[in-house]
Design a protein around this motif. Structure first.
Motif, PDB file in Angstrom:
ATOM      1  N   ARG A  10     -67.664   5.489  -6.145  1.00  0.00           N
ATOM      2  CA  ARG A  10     -66.715   5.056  -7.176  1.00  0.00           C
ATOM      3  C   ARG A  10     -65.858   3.897  -6.670  1.00  0.00           C
ATOM      4  NH1 ARG A  10     -66.679   8.260 -11.578  1.00  0.00           N
ATOM      5  NH2 ARG A  10     -67.588  10.329 -11.389  1.00  0.00           N
ATOM      6  N   ARG A  11     -65.564   3.898  -5.394  1.00  0.00           N
ATOM      7  CA  ARG A  11     -64.792   2.800  -4.802  1.00  0.00           C
ATOM      8  C   ARG A  11     -65.577   1.495  -4.887  1.00  0.00           C
ATOM      9  NH1 ARG A  11     -60.781   2.268  -0.761  1.00  0.00           N
ATOM     10  NH2 ARG A  11     -61.001   0.366   0.484  1.00  0.00           N
ATOM     11  N   GLN A  12     -66.857   1.549  -4.543  1.00  0.00           N
ATOM     12  CA  GLN A  12     -67.697   0.351  -4.611  1.00  0.00           C
ATOM     13  C   GLN A  12     -67.843  -0.132  -6.048  1.00  0.00           C
ATOM     14  OE1 GLN A  12     -71.159   2.045  -2.637  1.00  0.00           O
ATOM     15  NE2 GLN A  12     -70.788   0.800  -0.798  1.00  0.00           N
ATOM     16  N   ILE A  13     -67.990   0.791  -6.972  1.00  0.00           N
ATOM     17  CA  ILE A  13     -68.120   0.426  -8.384  1.00  0.00           C
ATOM     18  C   ILE A  13     -66.865  -0.276  -8.863  1.00  0.00           C
ATOM     19  CG2 ILE A  13     -68.295   1.355 -10.732  1.00  0.00           C
ATOM     20  CD1 ILE A  13     -70.050   3.599  -9.542  1.00  0.00           C
ATOM     21  N   PHE A  14     -65.689   0.235  -8.453  1.00  0.00           N
ATOM     22  CA  PHE A  14     -64.439  -0.374  -8.903  1.00  0.00           C
ATOM     23  C   PHE A  14     -64.308  -1.794  -8.382  1.00  0.00           C
ATOM     24  CE2 PHE A  14     -59.961  -1.456  -8.201  1.00  0.00           C
ATOM     25  CZ  PHE A  14     -59.507  -1.379  -9.508  1.00  0.00           C
ATOM     26  N   PHE A  15     -64.537  -2.000  -7.081  1.00  0.00           N
ATOM     27  CA  PHE A  15     -64.306  -3.313  -6.479  1.00  0.00           C
ATOM     28  C   PHE A  15     -65.408  -4.319  -6.786  1.00  0.00           C
ATOM     29  CE2 PHE A  15     -61.375  -0.863  -3.779  1.00  0.00           C
ATOM     30  CZ  PHE A  15     -60.265  -1.684  -3.834  1.00  0.00           C
ATOM     31  N   HIS A  16     -66.631  -3.860  -6.991  1.00  0.00           N
ATOM     32  CA  HIS A  16     -67.741  -4.793  -7.191  1.00  0.00           C
ATOM     33  C   HIS A  16     -68.163  -4.950  -8.653  1.00  0.00           C
ATOM     34  CE1 HIS A  16     -68.431  -5.290  -2.889  1.00  0.00           C
ATOM     35  NE2 HIS A  16     -68.362  -3.983  -2.745  1.00  0.00           N
ATOM     36  N   VAL A  17     -67.789  -4.006  -9.490  1.00  0.00           N
ATOM     37  CA  VAL A  17     -68.211  -4.062 -10.892  1.00  0.00           C
ATOM     38  C   VAL A  17     -67.014  -4.126 -11.840  1.00  0.00           C
ATOM     39  CG1 VAL A  17     -69.513  -2.920 -12.729  1.00  0.00           C
ATOM     40  CG2 VAL A  17     -70.316  -2.783 -10.355  1.00  0.00           C
ATOM     41  N   THR A  18     -66.119  -3.153 -11.729  1.00  0.00           N
ATOM     42  CA  THR A  18     -65.020  -3.019 -12.695  1.00  0.00           C
ATOM     43  C   THR A  18     -63.930  -4.071 -12.483  1.00  0.00           C
ATOM     44  OG1 THR A  18     -65.413  -0.630 -12.755  1.00  0.00           O
ATOM     45  CG2 THR A  18     -63.325  -1.420 -13.671  1.00  0.00           C
ATOM     46  N   LEU A  19     -63.546  -4.318 -11.228  1.00  0.00           N
ATOM     47  CA  LEU A  19     -62.390  -5.154 -10.925  1.00  0.00           C
ATOM     48  C   LEU A  19     -62.510  -6.562 -11.510  1.00  0.00           C
ATOM     49  CD1 LEU A  19     -59.681  -5.461  -9.490  1.00  0.00           C
ATOM     50  CD2 LEU A  19     -60.924  -6.134  -7.429  1.00  0.00           C
ATOM     51  N   LEU A  20     -63.653  -7.221 -11.299  1.00  0.00           N
ATOM     52  CA  LEU A  20     -63.809  -8.597 -11.754  1.00  0.00           C
ATOM     53  C   LEU A  20     -63.740  -8.693 -13.278  1.00  0.00           C
ATOM     54  CD1 LEU A  20     -66.620  -9.815  -9.316  1.00  0.00           C
ATOM     55  CD2 LEU A  20     -64.156 -10.208  -9.166  1.00  0.00           C
ATOM     56  N   GLN A  21     -64.349  -7.726 -13.956  1.00  0.00           N
ATOM     57  CA  GLN A  21     -64.295  -7.728 -15.415  1.00  0.00           C
ATOM     58  C   GLN A  21     -62.892  -7.380 -15.918  1.00  0.00           C
ATOM     59  OE1 GLN A  21     -67.878  -5.991 -17.438  1.00  0.00           O
ATOM     60  NE2 GLN A  21     -68.344  -5.313 -15.359  1.00  0.00           N
ATOM     61  N   MET A  22     -62.210  -6.503 -15.189  1.00  0.00           N
ATOM     62  CA  MET A  22     -60.853  -6.131 -15.562  1.00  0.00           C
ATOM     63  C   MET A  22     -59.917  -7.332 -15.459  1.00  0.00           C
ATOM     64  SD  MET A  22     -58.180  -3.608 -13.586  1.00  0.00           S
ATOM     65  CE  MET A  22     -57.815  -4.906 -12.404  1.00  0.00           C
ATOM     66  N   ILE A  23     -60.076  -8.124 -14.397  1.00  0.00           N
ATOM     67  CA  ILE A  23     -59.216  -9.298 -14.205  1.00  0.00           C
ATOM     68  C   ILE A  23     -59.350 -10.246 -15.382  1.00  0.00           C
ATOM     69  CG2 ILE A  23     -58.858 -11.358 -12.794  1.00  0.00           C
ATOM     70  CD1 ILE A  23     -59.581  -9.670 -10.348  1.00  0.00           C
ATOM     71  N   ILE A  76     -57.407  -8.824 -18.362  1.00  0.00           N
ATOM     72  CA  ILE A  76     -55.955  -8.655 -18.284  1.00  0.00           C
ATOM     73  C   ILE A  76     -55.196  -9.973 -18.127  1.00  0.00           C
ATOM     74  CG2 ILE A  76     -56.235  -6.378 -17.239  1.00  0.00           C
ATOM     75  CD1 ILE A  76     -55.322  -7.588 -14.570  1.00  0.00           C
ATOM     76  N   VAL A  77     -55.896 -11.078 -17.825  1.00  0.00           N
ATOM     77  CA  VAL A  77     -55.188 -12.340 -17.587  1.00  0.00           C
ATOM     78  C   VAL A  77     -54.334 -12.772 -18.782  1.00  0.00           C
ATOM     79  CG1 VAL A  77     -55.496 -14.822 -17.247  1.00  0.00           C
ATOM     80  CG2 VAL A  77     -56.612 -13.222 -15.722  1.00  0.00           C
ATOM     81  N   PRO A  78     -54.858 -12.775 -20.032  1.00  0.00           N
ATOM     82  CA  PRO A  78     -54.012 -13.208 -21.162  1.00  0.00           C
ATOM     83  C   PRO A  78     -52.750 -12.363 -21.361  1.00  0.00           C
ATOM     84  CG  PRO A  78     -56.322 -13.288 -21.773  1.00  0.00           C
ATOM     85  CD  PRO A  78     -56.253 -12.575 -20.459  1.00  0.00           C
ATOM     86  N   PRO A  79     -52.852 -11.012 -21.442  1.00  0.00           N
ATOM     87  CA  PRO A  79     -51.616 -10.235 -21.599  1.00  0.00           C
ATOM     88  C   PRO A  79     -50.711 -10.300 -20.377  1.00  0.00           C
ATOM     89  CG  PRO A  79     -53.486  -8.757 -21.303  1.00  0.00           C
ATOM     90  CD  PRO A  79     -54.034 -10.129 -21.506  1.00  0.00           C
ATOM     91  N   MET A  80     -51.310 -10.395 -19.180  1.00  0.00           N
ATOM     92  CA  MET A  80     -50.508 -10.510 -17.968  1.00  0.00           C
ATOM     93  C   MET A  80     -49.750 -11.827 -17.950  1.00  0.00           C
ATOM     94  SD  MET A  80     -49.991  -8.459 -15.346  1.00  0.00           S
ATOM     95  CE  MET A  80     -51.429  -7.530 -14.876  1.00  0.00           C
ATOM     96  N   SER A  81     -50.380 -12.885 -18.453  1.00  0.00           N
ATOM     97  CA  SER A  81     -49.728 -14.194 -18.522  1.00  0.00           C
ATOM     98  C   SER A  81     -48.487 -14.126 -19.404  1.00  0.00           C
ATOM     99  CB  SER A  81     -50.701 -15.241 -19.070  1.00  0.00           C
ATOM    100  OG  SER A  81     -51.810 -15.396 -18.211  1.00  0.00           O
ATOM    101  N   ASN A  82     -48.600 -13.431 -20.527  1.00  0.00           N
ATOM    102  CA  ASN A  82     -47.453 -13.284 -21.430  1.00  0.00           C
ATOM    103  C   ASN A  82     -46.297 -12.569 -20.742  1.00  0.00           C
ATOM    104  OD1 ASN A  82     -48.686 -14.568 -23.601  1.00  0.00           O
ATOM    105  ND2 ASN A  82     -49.571 -12.680 -24.393  1.00  0.00           N
ATOM    106  N   GLU A  83     -46.622 -11.511 -19.983  1.00  0.00           N
ATOM    107  CA  GLU A  83     -45.581 -10.761 -19.283  1.00  0.00           C
ATOM    108  C   GLU A  83     -44.928 -11.609 -18.194  1.00  0.00           C
ATOM    109  OE1 GLU A  83     -44.245  -7.838 -19.906  1.00  0.00           O
ATOM    110  OE2 GLU A  83     -45.535  -7.598 -21.654  1.00  0.00           O
ATOM    111  N   ILE A  84     -45.721 -12.425 -17.516  1.00  0.00           N
ATOM    112  CA  ILE A  84     -45.178 -13.281 -16.454  1.00  0.00           C
ATOM    113  C   ILE A  84     -44.227 -14.321 -17.037  1.00  0.00           C
ATOM    114  CG2 ILE A  84     -45.790 -15.042 -14.744  1.00  0.00           C
ATOM    115  CD1 ILE A  84     -48.324 -13.402 -14.165  1.00  0.00           C
ATOM    116  N   LEU A 140     -62.184 -17.948 -15.274  1.00  0.00           N
ATOM    117  CA  LEU A 140     -62.762 -16.615 -15.433  1.00  0.00           C
ATOM    118  C   LEU A 140     -63.686 -16.513 -16.644  1.00  0.00           C
ATOM    119  CD1 LEU A 140     -59.576 -14.509 -14.616  1.00  0.00           C
ATOM    120  CD2 LEU A 140     -61.567 -14.827 -13.153  1.00  0.00           C
ATOM    121  N   ASP A 141     -63.914 -17.631 -17.334  1.00  0.00           N
ATOM    122  CA  ASP A 141     -64.743 -17.625 -18.533  1.00  0.00           C
ATOM    123  C   ASP A 141     -66.189 -17.245 -18.250  1.00  0.00           C
ATOM    124  OD1 ASP A 141     -62.745 -18.231 -20.281  1.00  0.00           O
ATOM    125  OD2 ASP A 141     -63.164 -20.391 -20.371  1.00  0.00           O
ATOM    126  N   TYR A 142     -66.626 -17.420 -17.004  1.00  0.00           N
ATOM    127  CA  TYR A 142     -68.037 -17.128 -16.714  1.00  0.00           C
ATOM    128  C   TYR A 142     -68.345 -15.641 -16.772  1.00  0.00           C
ATOM    129  CZ  TYR A 142     -66.378 -16.027 -11.962  1.00  0.00           C
ATOM    130  OH  TYR A 142     -65.729 -15.493 -10.886  1.00  0.00           O
TER     131      TYR A 142
END
Length: 228
Positions: free
Chosen positions: A136-149, A152-160, A224-226
Protein backbone atom coordinates in the motif's frame (compact mmCIF):
# COMPACT_ATOMS: atom_id res chain seq x y z
CA UNK A 1 4.49 69.17 9.34
CA UNK A 2 6.27 66.72 7.04
CA UNK A 3 5.47 66.75 3.33
CA UNK A 4 4.47 63.63 1.38
CA UNK A 5 7.98 63.25 -0.07
CA UNK A 6 9.48 63.47 3.42
CA UNK A 7 7.00 60.91 4.77
CA UNK A 8 7.39 58.45 1.89
CA UNK A 9 10.81 56.91 2.82
CA UNK A 10 9.69 56.47 6.45
CA UNK A 11 6.44 54.81 5.40
CA UNK A 12 8.03 52.54 2.79
CA UNK A 13 10.66 51.38 5.30
CA UNK A 14 7.96 50.55 7.87
CA UNK A 15 5.82 48.76 5.28
CA UNK A 16 8.81 46.73 4.10
CA UNK A 17 9.48 45.57 7.65
CA UNK A 18 5.81 44.69 8.11
CA UNK A 19 5.73 42.82 4.81
CA UNK A 20 8.76 40.75 5.81
CA UNK A 21 6.82 39.68 8.90
CA UNK A 22 3.84 38.84 6.67
CA UNK A 23 6.03 36.74 4.36
CA UNK A 24 7.60 34.99 7.34
CA UNK A 25 4.17 34.04 8.71
CA UNK A 26 3.07 32.93 5.23
CA UNK A 27 6.02 30.58 4.66
CA UNK A 28 6.06 29.18 8.21
CA UNK A 29 2.35 28.40 7.87
CA UNK A 30 2.87 26.57 4.58
CA UNK A 31 5.87 24.62 5.87
CA UNK A 32 3.88 23.48 8.90
CA UNK A 33 0.38 23.11 7.44
CA UNK A 34 1.17 21.13 4.26
CA UNK A 35 2.59 18.02 6.01
CA UNK A 36 0.26 18.32 9.02
CA UNK A 37 -2.75 18.48 6.70
CA UNK A 38 -1.65 15.23 5.03
CA UNK A 39 -1.35 13.54 8.43
CA UNK A 40 -4.82 14.75 9.44
CA UNK A 41 -6.28 13.52 6.15
CA UNK A 42 -4.84 10.06 6.80
CA UNK A 43 -6.35 10.20 10.28
CA UNK A 44 -9.76 11.16 8.86
CA UNK A 45 -9.62 8.19 6.47
CA UNK A 46 -8.27 5.80 9.11
CA UNK A 47 -9.96 2.46 9.56
CA UNK A 48 -9.75 3.01 13.30
CA UNK A 49 -13.03 4.72 14.11
CA UNK A 50 -11.72 6.52 17.19
CA UNK A 51 -8.83 8.10 15.26
CA UNK A 52 -11.11 8.99 12.36
CA UNK A 53 -13.73 10.52 14.67
CA UNK A 54 -11.15 12.62 16.54
CA UNK A 55 -9.61 13.98 13.31
CA UNK A 56 -13.00 14.71 11.75
CA UNK A 57 -14.15 16.50 14.91
CA UNK A 58 -11.03 18.68 15.00
CA UNK A 59 -11.48 19.57 11.32
CA UNK A 60 -15.17 20.36 11.90
CA UNK A 61 -14.38 22.68 14.82
CA UNK A 62 -11.53 24.50 13.08
CA UNK A 63 -13.38 24.93 9.78
CA UNK A 64 -16.56 25.95 11.56
CA UNK A 65 -15.10 28.78 13.65
CA UNK A 66 -13.43 32.05 12.55
CA UNK A 67 -9.65 32.15 12.38
CA UNK A 68 -9.73 35.40 14.35
CA UNK A 69 -11.39 33.63 17.31
CA UNK A 70 -8.82 30.85 17.10
CA UNK A 71 -6.00 33.40 17.21
CA UNK A 72 -7.45 35.06 20.31
CA UNK A 73 -8.01 31.74 22.09
CA UNK A 74 -4.57 30.33 21.29
CA UNK A 75 -2.80 33.53 22.33
CA UNK A 76 -4.78 34.54 25.42
CA UNK A 77 -6.24 31.29 26.81
CA UNK A 78 -3.01 29.84 28.29
CA UNK A 79 -2.19 33.03 30.20
CA UNK A 80 -5.65 34.23 31.26
CA UNK A 81 -7.27 30.87 32.04
CA UNK A 82 -4.44 28.45 32.77
CA UNK A 83 -2.13 31.05 34.30
CA UNK A 84 0.73 29.91 32.09
CA UNK A 85 1.90 32.44 29.50
CA UNK A 86 3.42 29.80 27.21
CA UNK A 87 4.06 32.26 24.39
CA UNK A 88 6.14 34.62 26.48
CA UNK A 89 6.19 38.31 25.69
CA UNK A 90 7.23 40.50 22.83
CA UNK A 91 6.96 40.14 19.09
CA UNK A 92 8.49 36.64 19.01
CA UNK A 93 5.82 35.31 21.35
CA UNK A 94 3.02 36.84 19.30
CA UNK A 95 4.52 35.45 16.10
CA UNK A 96 4.78 31.95 17.57
CA UNK A 97 1.14 32.05 18.70
CA UNK A 98 -0.01 33.37 15.32
CA UNK A 99 2.01 30.73 13.44
CA UNK A 100 0.53 27.97 15.62
CA UNK A 101 -3.02 29.18 14.98
CA UNK A 102 -2.44 29.54 11.22
CA UNK A 103 -0.78 26.14 10.89
CA UNK A 104 -3.62 24.33 12.70
CA UNK A 105 -6.29 26.25 10.76
CA UNK A 106 -4.80 25.72 7.31
CA UNK A 107 -3.79 22.13 8.03
CA UNK A 108 -7.46 21.32 8.57
CA UNK A 109 -8.45 22.97 5.29
CA UNK A 110 -5.58 21.29 3.44
CA UNK A 111 -6.56 17.92 4.95
CA UNK A 112 -9.94 18.05 3.23
CA UNK A 113 -8.28 18.92 -0.07
CA UNK A 114 -5.85 16.01 0.37
CA UNK A 115 -8.70 13.66 1.28
CA UNK A 116 -10.68 14.67 -1.79
CA UNK A 117 -7.61 14.21 -3.99
CA UNK A 118 -6.80 10.76 -2.61
CA UNK A 119 -10.37 9.50 -2.72
CA UNK A 120 -10.76 10.91 -6.23
CA UNK A 121 -8.20 8.43 -7.59
CA UNK A 122 -10.10 5.36 -8.89
CA UNK A 123 -9.98 2.52 -6.36
CA UNK A 124 -9.35 0.07 -9.19
CA UNK A 125 -5.79 1.36 -9.46
CA UNK A 126 -5.06 0.39 -5.88
CA UNK A 127 -6.58 -3.04 -6.47
CA UNK A 128 -4.45 -3.47 -9.58
CA UNK A 129 -1.35 -2.52 -7.60
CA UNK A 130 -2.14 -5.09 -4.92
CA UNK A 131 -2.61 -7.76 -7.58
CA UNK A 132 0.83 -6.87 -8.97
CA UNK A 133 2.33 -7.41 -5.53
CA UNK A 134 2.85 -3.78 -4.57
CA UNK A 135 2.50 -2.72 -0.94
CA UNK A 136 0.00 0.00 0.00
CA UNK A 137 2.93 2.32 0.65
CA UNK A 138 4.33 1.71 -2.83
CA UNK A 139 0.89 2.21 -4.38
CA UNK A 140 0.47 5.54 -2.60
CA UNK A 141 3.86 6.97 -3.58
CA UNK A 142 4.08 5.56 -7.11
CA UNK A 143 0.45 5.58 -8.24
CA UNK A 144 -1.86 7.66 -6.03
CA UNK A 145 0.42 10.56 -5.03
CA UNK A 146 1.18 11.91 -8.52
CA UNK A 147 -2.47 11.82 -9.55
CA UNK A 148 -3.51 13.36 -6.24
CA UNK A 149 -1.11 16.28 -6.73
CA UNK A 150 -2.68 17.05 -10.11
CA UNK A 151 -6.16 17.07 -8.55
CA UNK A 152 -5.33 19.19 -5.52
CA UNK A 153 -3.25 21.95 -7.16
CA UNK A 154 -6.24 24.18 -8.18
CA UNK A 155 -8.03 24.13 -4.78
CA UNK A 156 -4.70 24.30 -2.95
CA UNK A 157 -3.76 27.36 -5.01
CA UNK A 158 -6.95 29.11 -3.89
CA UNK A 159 -6.17 28.38 -0.24
CA UNK A 160 -2.59 29.65 -0.63
CA UNK A 161 -3.83 32.92 -2.15
CA UNK A 162 -6.34 33.22 0.69
CA UNK A 163 -3.54 32.64 3.21
CA UNK A 164 -1.67 35.69 1.92
CA UNK A 165 -4.66 37.90 2.79
CA UNK A 166 -5.52 36.05 6.02
CA UNK A 167 -2.12 36.91 7.49
CA UNK A 168 -3.56 40.39 8.11
CA UNK A 169 -5.73 38.85 10.86
CA UNK A 170 -2.60 38.40 12.99
CA UNK A 171 -2.81 42.08 13.94
CA UNK A 172 -5.67 41.11 16.29
CA UNK A 173 -2.98 39.90 18.72
CA UNK A 174 -0.76 42.92 17.88
CA UNK A 175 1.62 41.09 15.54
CA UNK A 176 3.29 43.85 13.56
CA UNK A 177 2.58 42.64 10.03
CA UNK A 178 2.08 44.96 7.06
CA UNK A 179 -1.51 46.08 7.85
CA UNK A 180 -0.41 46.91 11.40
CA UNK A 181 2.48 48.95 9.96
CA UNK A 182 0.19 50.88 7.61
CA UNK A 183 -2.42 51.50 10.29
CA UNK A 184 0.15 52.78 12.75
CA UNK A 185 0.56 56.00 10.76
CA UNK A 186 -3.09 56.84 11.43
CA UNK A 187 -2.47 56.65 15.17
CA UNK A 188 0.97 58.27 15.18
CA UNK A 189 4.18 56.51 14.29
CA UNK A 190 7.69 57.91 13.77
CA UNK A 191 6.40 61.46 13.88
CA UNK A 192 3.55 60.82 11.41
CA UNK A 193 -0.10 60.77 12.47
CA UNK A 194 -3.53 61.20 10.97
CA UNK A 195 -2.61 59.96 7.49
CA UNK A 196 -4.44 57.09 5.79
CA UNK A 197 -2.56 56.75 2.50
CA UNK A 198 0.06 54.31 3.92
CA UNK A 199 -2.77 51.87 4.59
CA UNK A 200 -3.77 51.96 0.93
CA UNK A 201 -0.15 51.32 -0.04
CA UNK A 202 -0.34 47.94 1.70
CA UNK A 203 -2.76 46.77 -1.02
CA UNK A 204 0.06 47.11 -3.57
CA UNK A 205 2.21 44.64 -1.61
CA UNK A 206 -0.64 42.11 -1.50
CA UNK A 207 -1.44 42.55 -5.19
CA UNK A 208 2.17 42.08 -6.28
CA UNK A 209 2.77 39.04 -4.06
CA UNK A 210 -0.53 37.42 -5.05
CA UNK A 211 0.32 38.10 -8.69
CA UNK A 212 3.67 36.32 -8.34
CA UNK A 213 2.04 33.35 -6.61
CA UNK A 214 -0.71 33.15 -9.23
CA UNK A 215 1.89 32.95 -12.02
CA UNK A 216 3.99 30.32 -10.20
CA UNK A 217 1.01 28.15 -9.28
CA UNK A 218 -0.39 28.49 -12.80
CA UNK A 219 2.89 27.23 -14.24
CA UNK A 220 2.87 24.31 -11.80
CA UNK A 221 -0.66 23.40 -12.88
CA UNK A 222 0.35 23.43 -16.56
CA UNK A 223 3.37 21.20 -15.86
CA UNK A 224 1.02 18.64 -14.31
CA UNK A 225 -1.24 18.54 -17.38
CA UNK A 226 0.46 15.39 -18.65
CA UNK A 227 -1.40 13.39 -15.97
CA UNK A 228 -4.67 14.00 -17.84
Amino acid sequence: MQTFLEQLPIVINALNEGFLQTLKLFFVTLIGALPLGLIISFGSMSRFRVVSAICKTIVWIIRGTPLMIQLLIIYYFPGLVLGNAVWGGGESGRFLAAATAFIINYACYFSEIYRGGIQGVPSGQEEAGLVLGMTRRQIFFHVTLLQMIKRIVPPMSNEIITLVKDTSLARIIALQEIIWAGQSFMKGSQGISGVIWPLFFTAVYYLVWNGILTILLGRLEKKLDYFE
